[in-house]
Motif scaffolding. Sequence first.
Motif, PDB file in Angstrom:
ATOM      1  N   SER A  79      25.264  15.481  -9.099  1.00 49.38           N
ATOM      2  CA  SER A  79      25.767  14.892  -7.866  1.00 49.38           C
ATOM      3  C   SER A  79      26.871  13.917  -8.247  1.00 49.38           C
ATOM      4  O   SER A  79      26.718  13.161  -9.211  1.00 49.38           O
ATOM      5  N   GLU A  80      27.949  13.912  -7.507  1.00 48.50           N
ATOM      6  CA  GLU A  80      29.001  12.942  -7.776  1.00 48.50           C
ATOM      7  C   GLU A  80      28.543  11.529  -7.435  1.00 48.50           C
ATOM      8  O   GLU A  80      29.212  10.547  -7.749  1.00 48.50           O
ATOM      9  N   TYR A  81      27.394  11.403  -6.807  1.00 43.36           N
ATOM     10  CA  TYR A  81      26.850  10.112  -6.401  1.00 43.36           C
ATOM     11  C   TYR A  81      25.653   9.690  -7.244  1.00 43.36           C
ATOM     12  O   TYR A  81      24.738   9.052  -6.752  1.00 43.36           O
ATOM     13  N   GLY A  82      25.634  10.051  -8.507  1.00 44.72           N
ATOM     14  CA  GLY A  82      24.586   9.634  -9.436  1.00 44.72           C
ATOM     15  C   GLY A  82      23.567  10.718  -9.677  1.00 44.72           C
ATOM     16  O   GLY A  82      23.074  11.329  -8.727  1.00 44.72           O
ATOM     17  N   TYR A  83      23.281  10.975 -10.951  1.00 44.55           N
ATOM     18  CA  TYR A  83      22.325  12.029 -11.272  1.00 44.55           C
ATOM     19  C   TYR A  83      21.519  11.788 -12.553  1.00 44.55           C
ATOM     20  O   TYR A  83      20.843  12.688 -13.023  1.00 44.55           O
ATOM     21  N   TYR A  97      20.506   4.705  -9.353  1.00 47.94           N
ATOM     22  CA  TYR A  97      21.347   5.290  -8.307  1.00 47.94           C
ATOM     23  C   TYR A  97      21.344   6.803  -8.502  1.00 47.94           C
ATOM     24  O   TYR A  97      21.898   7.320  -9.470  1.00 47.94           O
ATOM     25  N   ASP A  99      21.938  10.503  -6.436  1.00 43.77           N
ATOM     26  CA  ASP A  99      22.409  11.251  -5.274  1.00 43.77           C
ATOM     27  C   ASP A  99      22.718  10.349  -4.072  1.00 43.77           C
ATOM     28  O   ASP A  99      22.345  10.620  -2.933  1.00 43.77           O
ATOM     29  N   GLY A 100      23.394   9.222  -4.350  1.00 43.44           N
ATOM     30  CA  GLY A 100      23.840   8.343  -3.282  1.00 43.44           C
ATOM     31  C   GLY A 100      22.820   7.341  -2.775  1.00 43.44           C
ATOM     32  O   GLY A 100      23.091   6.622  -1.824  1.00 43.44           O
ATOM     33  N   GLU A 101      21.654   7.271  -3.419  1.00 43.40           N
ATOM     34  CA  GLU A 101      20.622   6.331  -2.971  1.00 43.40           C
ATOM     35  C   GLU A 101      20.148   5.471  -4.129  1.00 43.40           C
ATOM     36  O   GLU A 101      20.086   5.917  -5.271  1.00 43.40           O
ATOM     37  N   ASN A 102      19.792   4.234  -3.823  1.00 47.09           N
ATOM     38  CA  ASN A 102      19.198   3.335  -4.810  1.00 47.09           C
ATOM     39  C   ASN A 102      17.681   3.440  -4.749  1.00 47.09           C
ATOM     40  O   ASN A 102      17.107   3.478  -3.653  1.00 47.09           O
TER      41      ASN A 102
END
Length: 109
Positions: A79-83, A97, A99-102
Amino acid sequence: MINGPENYFPEEASYLSFPNVCSKNMCFHLVAMEYVSESNKGMKRLAVFSSDGKYIGVYSGFNELPLKSDGSSLVFPASEYGYLIDFSGGQPPSTVYIDGENFDFEKRP
């Protein structure tokens, strides 16, 4: 102990084990689990144990389970939002972080 202290984790769950996720000074045994709670809610959690099996704590609420371990990291679907979760600091990160969530690390109950 896969169920954690006092059967904290359910026996009826899917478990994935990721042993030997290591930093320079410490190794962790990570156990990802997926189950349905008593309130009929789907749960995905990641339990963190020391290398000698002592339960340290848990991350809860992931949308996906991790895929593999790679050195000091646990890798989730790309995911460009953390993986990934990086354990190279010697302790579980307090917040990750993915997939976009903390997601916060909850120390053992």
